[in-house]
Design an enzyme around this catalytic site. Structure first.
Site, PDB file in Angstrom:
ATOM      1  N   TYR A 165       0.859  -1.185   0.000  1.00 42.71           N
ATOM      2  CA  TYR A 165       0.000   0.000   0.000  1.00 42.71           C
ATOM      3  C   TYR A 165       0.893   1.231   0.000  1.00 42.71           C
ATOM      4  CZ  TYR A 165      -3.436   3.487   1.502  1.00 42.71           C
ATOM      5  OH  TYR A 165      -4.238   4.605   1.587  1.00 42.71           O
ATOM      6  N   ASP A 267       9.381   2.962  -0.434  1.00 40.56           N
ATOM      7  CA  ASP A 267       8.357   3.656   0.353  1.00 40.56           C
ATOM      8  C   ASP A 267       8.567   3.261   1.808  1.00 40.56           C
ATOM      9  OD1 ASP A 267       6.194   4.629   1.655  1.00 40.56           O
ATOM     10  OD2 ASP A 267       4.683   3.635   0.414  1.00 40.56           O
ATOM     11  N   LYS A 295       4.196   9.291   8.404  1.00 42.44           N
ATOM     12  CA  LYS A 295       3.787   8.662   9.673  1.00 42.44           C
ATOM     13  C   LYS A 295       4.578   9.191  10.868  1.00 42.44           C
ATOM     14  CE  LYS A 295       1.223   4.925   7.837  1.00 42.44           C
ATOM     15  NZ  LYS A 295      -0.138   4.604   8.179  1.00 42.44           N
TER      16      LYS A 295
HETATM   17  C1  LIG Z   1       3.663   2.183   3.168  1.00 37.50           C
HETATM   18  C2  LIG Z   1       2.677   3.316   3.117  1.00 37.50           C
HETATM   19  N1  LIG Z   1       2.834   4.284   2.193  1.00 37.50           N
HETATM   20  C3  LIG Z   1       2.002   5.327   2.111  1.00 37.50           C
HETATM   21  C4  LIG Z   1       0.925   5.433   2.970  1.00 37.50           C
HETATM   22  C5  LIG Z   1      -0.001   6.608   2.860  1.00 37.50           C
HETATM   23  O1  LIG Z   1       0.228   7.483   3.918  1.00 37.50           O
HETATM   24  P1  LIG Z   1      -0.898   8.537   4.350  1.00 37.50           P
HETATM   25  O2  LIG Z   1      -1.985   7.762   5.000  1.00 37.50           O
HETATM   26  O3  LIG Z   1      -0.163   9.460   5.283  1.00 37.50           O
HETATM   27  O4  LIG Z   1      -1.346   9.225   3.113  1.00 37.50           O
HETATM   28  C6  LIG Z   1       0.712   4.459   3.937  1.00 37.50           C
HETATM   29  C7  LIG Z   1      -0.429   4.544   4.870  1.00 37.50           C
HETATM   30  O5  LIG Z   1      -0.756   3.640   5.611  1.00 37.50           O
HETATM   31  C8  LIG Z   1       1.605   3.365   4.021  1.00 37.50           C
HETATM   32  O6  LIG Z   1       1.442   2.366   4.900  1.00 37.50           O
END
Ligand SMILES: Cc1ncc(COP(=O)(O)O)c(C=O)c1O
Length: 461
Positions: A165, A267, A295
């Site tokens: 994700y 990511d 986060k």
């Molecule tokens: C690995 C990863 N990338 C991106 C995101 C997206 O982050 P945000 O919820 O701050 O938009 C998340 C959210 O859970 C994530 O787990």
């Protein structure tokens, strides 16, 4: 549900979930009333669809240290950590001080402030990438990373891992958590939209590979010569429990992509500061072309960062790609992030978290053994989870086979026993903050042991 589950086990699981859900709702009458009121003004009665959890959303009043309190006055050891954003714990004095000071001096100018340099310099030191920009959420950061890979290479296609994700923008809302019947053949996963509202033309630009399988990436690169801009992945998968890269996998990916003049983005929105001071990048000693963070980075304040090699970020510096945003690098976020990096996520804090990680893993493994439950613990720094399967899970298809009901039952036992784990069953992990202590971890272990005795085969019949 796994197909070999006996009727007795099935009935027992159903019964303990029903009992625990009843206790859960009984303990939270105010949450129930607020949920009803909220439905009038908030779509679905919540502020994000991930807050719609069974048996009902939990409304919180406040948090301090390692604990949170719900509106009914119940206290919890908080291992939910706001879906992995609360590595600092709650109301950490250093973060509170930084926010208060900045609030008195103005929270937004859309002009850079000196804290941005301190933060970028510290991120460069930890992650080994020299050049940084900021955004406000993980979604924005990964969106910019994908744009940048396309902009630099002049190519449209990207590769994404099945089960990863990366936020809710179009290019990455593909094959996030597909059902088996939609996911396509194991050896050639299809590009499956993960949300409505995403045009097929965009979904088709995202090609899907399998985690821990270099051949699946090599095949895509060979099938689309000169068309793939790059690849984005969570270097440790953390939206499918926790799935670690096998030795050589990350380095192999970098080599393969670079051989085809394509770029690699890690990511690290979730893994970032939580698996260690410099994320998976530092721990595995593989440097990608781009990294995204969010986060826990801001100590609980909304912020994200994109870091890159000199070559990739030069494309931003010279205007080849316009990386923009009104609130990017806003002084409030920069002040909180500076405090997070310089005063909270310190070497001592990581040593302490490591001791708690070991304590949690050992205690829960012991309870698994005693109860004969089919499960094992997977941890990565401050993050950890129980996987209710016998063997290691190495990719999304393996994860699909794990029975989610054990995770839900476990979550309910923990909640009713005063430990708030992230909802969403087998997908999520606990987060140990810098403010947790041994007693907090012991409560996690004790609740797990109670759950394991109830759910394990030892009590069957
Ligand atoms: C690995 C990863 N990338 C991106 C995101 C997206 O982050 P945000 O919820 O701050 O938009 C998340 C959210 O859970 C994530 O787990």
């Amino acid at each position: 549900m796994s197909t070999d589950m006996s009727a007795d086990t099935d009935a027992k699981l159903k019964q303990i979930i029903a009992e625990q859900e009843e206790i859960f709702v009984r303990r939270q009458p105010k949450s129930q009333r607020l949920a009803e009121q909220a439905r009038q003004y908030l779509a679905g009665g919540v502020t994000s669809s991930w807050q719609i959890t069974a048996p009902q959303p939990v409304w919180l009043s406040h948090g301090r240290g390692s604990r949170v309190w719900d509106v009914d006055g119940n206290e919890y050891v908080d291992l939910h950590g706001g879906y992995g954003a609360a590595l600092a714990g709650h109301a950490h004095p250093a973060i509170a001080k930084a926010i208060t000071n900045q609030a008195r001096n103005g929270t937004h100018f859309a002009q850079p402030t000196p804290d941005a340099i301190t933060v970028a310099r510290e991120l460069a030191r930890r992650f080994g990438l020299p050049s940084w920009r900021f955004a406000n959420s993980g979604t924005e950061a990964t969106m910019d990373a994908v744009h940048l890979m396309r902009s630099i290479t002049g190519r449209d296609l990207i590769i994404k891992i099945e089960g990863c994700y990366h936020g809710h923008h179009d290019s990455v809302q593909v094959s996030v958590a597909p059902e088996e019947e939609d996911a396509g053949p194991r050896e050639k996963p299809s590009s499956t939209p993960s949300s409505s509202g995403i045009p097929k033309a965009i979904t088709d630009l995202t090609l899907i590979a399998t985690f821990n399988d270099l051949d699946s990436v090599a095949r895509l690169l060979d099938e689309h010569p000169g068309q793939i801009a790059g690849m984005i992945l969570e270097p440790v998968m953390m939206n499918a429990g926790i799935i670690k890269p096998e030795p050589g996998y990350l380095a192999g990916l970098k080599q393969l992509l670079h051989d085809h003049d394509a770029l690699l983005t890690f990511d690290e929105v979730k893994t970032g500061l939580t698996v260690g001071p410099g994320g998976v990048t530092q721990a595995e000693n593989v440097q990608p072309d781009l990294i995204t963070l969010a986060k826990s980075l801001g100590g609980g304040v909304s912020v994200a960062a994109i870091g890159g090699t000199g070559q990739t970020m030069e494309h931003v510096a010279n205007g080849g790609y316009e990386m923009v945003g009104t609130f990017n690098g806003n002084p409030l976020a920069m002040a909180a992030t500076r405090a997070m990096l310089t005063e909270v996520a310190t070497p001592e804090a990581y040593q302490r978290i490591e001791r708690l990680r070991q304590r949690a893993a050992t205690g829960i493994e012991q309870a698994i053994k005693t109860s004969n439950l089919t499960a094992h613990v997977v941890t990565a720094g401050a993050k950890g989870c129980v996987v209710f399967a016998a063997g290691a899970v190495t990719n999304y298809r393996g994860f699909l086979g794990v029975d989610d009901r054990y995770s839900h039952a476990h979550w309910l036992f923990q909640h009713n026993g005063g430990v708030f784990l992230p909802p969403w069953g087998k997908i999520e992990q606990w987060l140990i903050s810098v403010q947790h202590n041994e007693a907090d971890i012991d409560r996690l272990i004790e609740n797990f042991a109670v759950f394991a005795r109830a759910a394990g085969p030892g009590t069957e019949g």
